[in-house]
Motif scaffolding. Sequence first.
Motif, mmCIF file in Angstrom:
data_model
loop_
_atom_site.group_PDB
_atom_site.id
_atom_site.type_symbol
_atom_site.label_atom_id
_atom_site.label_comp_id
_atom_site.label_asym_id
_atom_site.label_seq_id
_atom_site.Cartn_x
_atom_site.Cartn_y
_atom_site.Cartn_z
ATOM 1 N N GLY A 76 0.791 -1.229 0.000
ATOM 2 C CA GLY A 76 0.000 0.000 0.000
ATOM 3 C C GLY A 76 0.819 1.271 0.000
ATOM 4 O O GLY A 76 0.290 2.349 0.248
ATOM 5 N N MET A 77 2.123 1.170 -0.294
ATOM 6 C CA MET A 77 2.948 2.373 -0.198
ATOM 7 C C MET A 77 2.985 3.195 -1.477
ATOM 8 O O MET A 77 3.473 4.319 -1.467
ATOM 9 N N VAL A 78 2.515 2.620 -2.578
ATOM 10 C CA VAL A 78 2.469 3.418 -3.799
ATOM 11 C C VAL A 78 1.016 3.600 -4.200
ATOM 12 O O VAL A 78 0.136 2.853 -3.758
ATOM 13 N N LEU A 79 0.764 4.562 -5.052
ATOM 14 C CA LEU A 79 -0.594 4.879 -5.453
ATOM 15 C C LEU A 79 -0.772 4.488 -6.918
ATOM 16 O O LEU A 79 -0.039 4.986 -7.763
ATOM 17 N N PRO A 80 -1.742 3.602 -7.228
ATOM 18 C CA PRO A 80 -1.964 3.269 -8.635
ATOM 19 C C PRO A 80 -2.221 4.552 -9.423
ATOM 20 O O PRO A 80 -2.952 5.426 -8.968
ATOM 21 N N ALA A 81 -1.620 4.660 -10.590
ATOM 22 C CA ALA A 81 -1.656 5.928 -11.309
ATOM 23 C C ALA A 81 -2.868 6.042 -12.215
ATOM 24 O O ALA A 81 -3.383 5.042 -12.723
ATOM 25 N N THR A 82 -3.319 7.245 -12.386
ATOM 26 C CA THR A 82 -4.272 7.563 -13.437
ATOM 27 C C THR A 82 -3.648 8.717 -14.190
ATOM 28 O O THR A 82 -3.683 9.850 -13.743
ATOM 29 N N GLY A 83 -3.046 8.425 -15.292
ATOM 30 C CA GLY A 83 -2.361 9.491 -16.009
ATOM 31 C C GLY A 83 -1.010 9.802 -15.391
ATOM 32 O O GLY A 83 -0.664 9.294 -14.325
ATOM 33 N N ARG A 84 -0.260 10.661 -16.088
ATOM 34 C CA ARG A 84 1.120 10.899 -15.732
ATOM 35 C C ARG A 84 1.280 11.776 -14.488
ATOM 36 O O ARG A 84 2.169 11.575 -13.674
ATOM 37 N N VAL A 85 0.403 12.756 -14.341
ATOM 38 C CA VAL A 85 0.601 13.747 -13.277
ATOM 39 C C VAL A 85 -0.002 13.259 -11.961
ATOM 40 O O VAL A 85 -1.157 12.851 -11.925
ATOM 41 N N PRO A 86 0.768 13.273 -10.893
ATOM 42 C CA PRO A 86 0.254 12.810 -9.603
ATOM 43 C C PRO A 86 -0.907 13.671 -9.118
ATOM 44 O O PRO A 86 -1.104 14.798 -9.579
ATOM 45 N N ASP A 87 -1.687 13.103 -8.189
ATOM 46 C CA ASP A 87 -2.850 13.803 -7.672
ATOM 47 C C ASP A 87 -2.463 15.157 -7.101
ATOM 48 O O ASP A 87 -1.429 15.295 -6.458
ATOM 49 N N GLY A 88 -3.319 16.138 -7.346
ATOM 50 C CA GLY A 88 -3.021 17.489 -6.891
ATOM 51 C C GLY A 88 -3.757 18.472 -7.784
ATOM 52 O O GLY A 88 -4.547 18.067 -8.637
ATOM 53 N N PRO A 89 -3.495 19.740 -7.626
ATOM 54 C CA PRO A 89 -4.246 20.735 -8.385
ATOM 55 C C PRO A 89 -4.025 20.639 -9.899
ATOM 56 O O PRO A 89 -4.879 21.068 -10.667
ATOM 57 N N MET A 90 -2.901 20.098 -10.320
ATOM 58 C CA MET A 90 -2.602 20.063 -11.745
ATOM 59 C C MET A 90 -3.116 18.804 -12.430
ATOM 60 O O MET A 90 -2.800 18.528 -13.569
ATOM 61 N N LYS A 91 -3.885 18.017 -11.700
ATOM 62 C CA LYS A 91 -4.344 16.741 -12.256
ATOM 63 C C LYS A 91 -5.694 16.938 -12.948
ATOM 64 O O LYS A 91 -6.630 17.454 -12.349
ATOM 65 N N ALA A 92 -5.765 16.489 -14.178
ATOM 66 C CA ALA A 92 -7.020 16.629 -14.927
ATOM 67 C C ALA A 92 -8.083 15.733 -14.304
ATOM 68 O O ALA A 92 -7.785 14.606 -13.907
ATOM 69 N N PRO A 93 -9.329 16.201 -14.214
ATOM 70 C CA PRO A 93 -10.396 15.377 -13.656
ATOM 71 C C PRO A 93 -10.917 14.368 -14.680
ATOM 72 O O PRO A 93 -10.794 14.584 -15.886
ATOM 73 N N GLY A 94 -11.460 13.269 -14.183
ATOM 74 C CA GLY A 94 -12.181 12.317 -15.027
ATOM 75 C C GLY A 94 -11.329 11.543 -16.014
ATOM 76 O O GLY A 94 -11.803 11.163 -17.081
ATOM 77 N N LEU A 95 -10.073 11.289 -15.702
ATOM 78 C CA LEU A 95 -9.239 10.496 -16.619
ATOM 79 C C LEU A 95 -9.613 9.011 -16.504
ATOM 80 O O LEU A 95 -9.992 8.537 -15.435
ATOM 81 N N ASN A 96 -9.492 8.311 -17.625
ATOM 82 C CA ASN A 96 -9.781 6.866 -17.624
ATOM 83 C C ASN A 96 -8.775 6.131 -16.745
ATOM 84 O O ASN A 96 -7.571 6.283 -16.903
ATOM 85 N N ARG A 97 -9.272 5.316 -15.820
ATOM 86 C CA ARG A 97 -8.366 4.628 -14.902
ATOM 87 C C ARG A 97 -7.791 3.335 -15.470
ATOM 88 O O ARG A 97 -6.836 2.777 -14.960
ATOM 89 N N TYR A 98 -8.440 2.772 -16.479
ATOM 90 C CA TYR A 98 -8.048 1.441 -16.982
ATOM 91 C C TYR A 98 -8.005 0.438 -15.828
ATOM 92 O O TYR A 98 -7.012 -0.275 -15.638
ATOM 93 N N ALA A 99 -9.080 0.408 -15.054
ATOM 94 C CA ALA A 99 -9.132 -0.521 -13.922
ATOM 95 C C ALA A 99 -9.117 -1.960 -14.423
ATOM 96 O O ALA A 99 -9.611 -2.256 -15.521
ATOM 97 N N TYR A 100 -8.559 -2.815 -13.615
ATOM 98 C CA TYR A 100 -8.348 -4.233 -13.973
ATOM 99 C C TYR A 100 -9.605 -4.858 -14.553
ATOM 100 O O TYR A 100 -10.656 -4.880 -13.911
ATOM 101 N N ASP A 101 -9.526 -5.363 -15.765
ATOM 102 C CA ASP A 101 -10.683 -5.989 -16.411
ATOM 103 C C ASP A 101 -10.181 -6.978 -17.456
ATOM 104 O O ASP A 101 -10.113 -6.664 -18.647
ATOM 105 N N PRO A 102 -9.827 -8.171 -17.015
ATOM 106 C CA PRO A 102 -9.197 -9.119 -17.948
ATOM 107 C C PRO A 102 -10.121 -9.498 -19.109
ATOM 108 O O PRO A 102 -9.633 -9.741 -20.220
ATOM 109 N N ASP A 103 -11.431 -9.522 -18.863
ATOM 110 C CA ASP A 103 -12.334 -9.914 -19.955
ATOM 111 C C ASP A 103 -12.322 -8.867 -21.058
ATOM 112 O O ASP A 103 -12.235 -9.195 -22.242
ATOM 113 N N LYS A 104 -12.369 -7.610 -20.644
ATOM 114 C CA LYS A 104 -12.318 -6.530 -21.617
ATOM 115 C C LYS A 104 -10.998 -6.606 -22.389
ATOM 116 O O LYS A 104 -10.961 -6.409 -23.607
ATOM 117 N N SER A 105 -9.943 -6.903 -21.653
ATOM 118 C CA SER A 105 -8.627 -7.005 -22.276
ATOM 119 C C SER A 105 -8.624 -8.081 -23.360
ATOM 120 O O SER A 105 -8.165 -7.850 -24.481
#
Lengths: 558, 309, 319
Positions: A76-105
């Motif tokens: 739990g020491m790292v944060l799964p990423a959504t996009g290149r920029v880490p969470d904070g004011p400069m992070k774009a909202p609503g980016l696709n997370r590509y959450a684990y989905d082997p069937d879709k893959s």
Amino acid sequence: MKRITMLLILIGLVLLVSLPVFAGGQNEAEAPAEETAVMEEGVGPTNSNPLSDLRVRQAIAYAIDMDTIAETMFDGMVLPATGRVPDGPMKAPGLNRYAYDPDKSRALLKAANWDPNYKLDLGYYYGDQMTVDLMTAIQAYLSDVGIKMSFRKLEGDVGAQLNSVPTDPANGPSAVEIDLGYGGHAALALQEYFNVYKTGKSAQYPSDPKMDALIDAINATADPVELKKALFEIEKYEVDNLAAYSLYYMPMFVYESIDLNRNGEIYGNPQYNYDWNIQNWTMKPESNGKMVLQTNGGPIEFFQNPWENPGIWISNKVLYDRLIACDGALTPTHGQMADYELSSDGMTLKFTMKDGVKWHDGAAVTVDDVQFSIEKIILAPTAHKVLLSTFNSIKGAEEFIAGTADHISGINTDGNTITIEMAKLDPNILLTFTQFAILPEKYLADADPLKMLQSPFFQHPVGSGPYKIGKVEMNDYLVMVPNEDYYDGVPKIDEIQCYPSFDSDPNVVKNATAGILDYGFSKNPSEVSSLRALDNIKLETVDVPYTRILWFYQYPKK
Amino acid sequence: MNGTKKKITRLEKKFDRILMREDTGLIKKKKGSRAFRKLMSNRLAVAGIIIVSVILLAAVFAPLICRYDPLKLDLRNKLQKPSIVHLLGTDQLGRDIFARIVYGGRVSILVGMGSALTSAVVGVAIGAYTGYKGGLLDNIMLRLSEIVMAFPQIILVLLLVTIMGQGLRNLIIIFTLTGWGGIYRMTRAQMLSLREEEYVQALRAFGLNSFAIAYKHMLPNAVGPIVVNITLSTAMFILYEAALSFLGLGVPLNISTWGNIVNIAQDLRYLQFFWWLWVPGAIVISLFVLGVNFIGDGLRDSADPMQQG
Amino acid sequence: MLTYTLRRLLILIPMLLFLSFLIYLGLELTPGDAVSYMISPERYATMDPAELEAVREALGLSDPFLIRYVKWLGGVIKGDFGYSLQSGVPIKDIVFDRLPATLELSAGAILISTIFGIFFGTISALKRGSIGDNALTLAGMLGVSVPRFIFGLLAILLFTFHLKWLPVGGRLRPGYEGFMDRLPHLIMPTLVLSSTLIAGVMRYSRASMLDAMNRDFMKTARSKGLPEWRVNFVHGLRVSLIPVIVLIAFRLPILLGGTVIIEQVFQWPGIGNEFIGAVRSRNYPIVMMIAFFTTFAVLFVSFLIDLFTALLDPRVKLD
């Protein structure tokens, strides 16, 4: 005797032959790589490399269960990423997370006509166990959806093997062998994250006019609102287009012994310089009443330079000083060695040196030293990109580099002021001067900028920071003692002792356990887990822009 | 006519031999050669043979004795203590440690024995011929081996690993390049002393070519010490594999080998709190090397009647 | 005798030349060079090829291979061993800086392993077949069978973390640089290094003693009615020691390399550590010099040993 030896040899031979035959499980047989991808409009492959097909890249992203990996492998020491920029004011909202989905893959792979015998070759360059473990996990996840992947640590010319740019940036072919790459990107300025995709700069991403335009937009403004808008756009484009897949954000972990007291001074990104005011720190005194801070990063053969990684080495942090101070998130706050004034158009920066700023040898730090430092480092090819891009934007820099001018015409000194005029806007100009160590002209005037480290100066550097060199025994230890003349107050800790190590010190846990490590920072989760278990160590987590990435090399293969 | 006569002579000879054996009281112990009996009477050597065979058989028949795939991850069940489910527990990725050790044995033993055998083949091939022929070639090879052996071996290995890169095949090649010197010199020395034997002179007088004399007629008489050397260098190479893994320069970390398994002990957290990650691997390496050394010693004693004890 | 000595000495020269050429060639074939190691991969990728070429040029890496080799060789002949590519420090200084650390370690290990090895080996031989002999043989076998770094890690676990007797590693602490201050740092690495060496010396001296005990002169001594201990220790040990001493002498330079692992485990700033660092960073001049020196030392010692045994053993003919 003869008979039994013959027998033994025979048995040996049989076993030897049988071992690799049976050694299934471990080495998969090589399969011929054949292209069977079918062209489809819009989402289909753009060239003969299946990775140029967005659906294949998406399939890879969906196949990897980063949440489970972060939770289990990384505790739990790292944060799964959504996009290149880490969470904070400069992070774009609503980016696709590509959450684990082997069937879709699997479905995406099917749609893309993925050839199950095609084998992806992944290269990485870290030598730690954690990386191998992560690669092993990714390999297992990919094989689960039907993608064969083998990984290897790149040796030798790592930079060239990862980042050689094709001669034809539009059509390739690829100048590297690997299909996938794994590595980290620590940004000092957020633009750095995306500038790598610029046409003619990327080994992975074929020329893309839309991306180029977005890159120009983030570099064209210093206005926070406009910059944010431009960043949001490029962030979204990068994620949707999966130019690369950001795996996770890695925080930095600052560890300190419980005997160390910062007396309220701030924490911040430990890889860079920030306003940590080490002169106010204290240690629990030893029996002789002395306050001693023990740490790593001591020199092995020479002192590391302060212009490539401006703040990684503690010696560079405390021996040198900078013109501007910044907070823990590296936002410039106030003048350090000098007061500064930036014109409203961002094109003129004026420094006025503070009184009483001295080199460790007692001489005053002058504006000539500042000019000298810029004109020296602009010629040092290894200097940090953010520094170089600022310096290269100064008026007259081109002529100076080309050798047609003796000085950079945009830099002018007058008494204790120095004015820097820019030829083109650089959004990170102040940031540069929070990290840029000023060097003494008198010791380095003759040094060849191409091999500065060979100068005797880097055996015994002289700076203007809060600590100066006490004693150096190369590869045994370094002792730094307070600079009694320091203009911001004499440091309270009497001695900083460093044992030698590279930037990743393999002995952190051993030495922390043994009580000979009072301060340091780590980005190695396994190390941090061990440190967490120690009673004599406290840990501080600092969010920094540091992203670990899976690169897709999308140029057609040779 | 001739045939019958021969038969009789052979039969007579046989009777003579039996008679002689009876006289010296040897007739009862007919099984195996003298060396073999001696080896078997050496308790340590027998123990070594048992240890090595058990580990070897386990490695060869790994799929039959392992319940788990050594590469199968189970992230949610990482770092499990040894139990009925996982005999030796699971590692930091939830892989079954027993399976990793058993499968890892295949690679480690392959590296050890493979390198020992290939360096023996190279060393013996060169040693036998040049030792018999002598001359310029012999001189050159002797100097070359001196150079190879003069290099502290681990330094040479390190150098070669960086030059050739990591990998299983490269490792075996490197071990061969650095390891052929010893066995070459030993073979050469044996050949030098055999060269003056009468039967060799006789063969030469018959006009046999040098290859035949060296490889077919002389070499078999020098085979004892060679086998001892192969055994002992197997042990050495397995230890080298482990040492290189420790330096991060061995077989790539994604392939299970004993060295790579034990290498985790460098991480102090695993060393202190998760002993089952590395202790079993360390024991297996040590036991296997110990067993091989026992065998090597036993062979040496049985091959060399001069040395008692 | 003189011609023999001279011939052996002269033959060293082509061997060393050949060897140095081999190493140089090997390094040349290695992917990457010092420049690619001095610059981080991310930075390296964005550099102009012209910039890279300029750095190579400045470091003298852009000459053709043979020219660089000849230049290097010329330097060595003149006693100029070159400079570290990274820091510009003369290699001579680096080597002389690291050498004492390694020598300290190996000298300690040699001393301990010689004393204990010979002692145990002789006892073992005299009491052949006893429980003590078997136990020692077994212990010796274990000593050479357990990987050395495991020994080291176990020692750290025990002596540093559980008993808290000894420092975890390193060689010097600021302010504590006398020999007695350094001693605690020296104990663990020396003992771990000796553990493997003892086994070798022990086996050798046992075999050598057994061999001596069967020799005719021992029987003669015994038949003269000398007391048993005198026969064993004065006559037996003296003869049996020769091969053991030769073994130890032969090991001296090899120890330079043999300490590599130990130096890593205990953060010991010796030659082995330096070598690994230099190999990893493709610091050619340092790699060349260390490889060259150790080989020279081994060849030279083996020459001395040959000479020594030749002098001692009347059976070896000198021509």
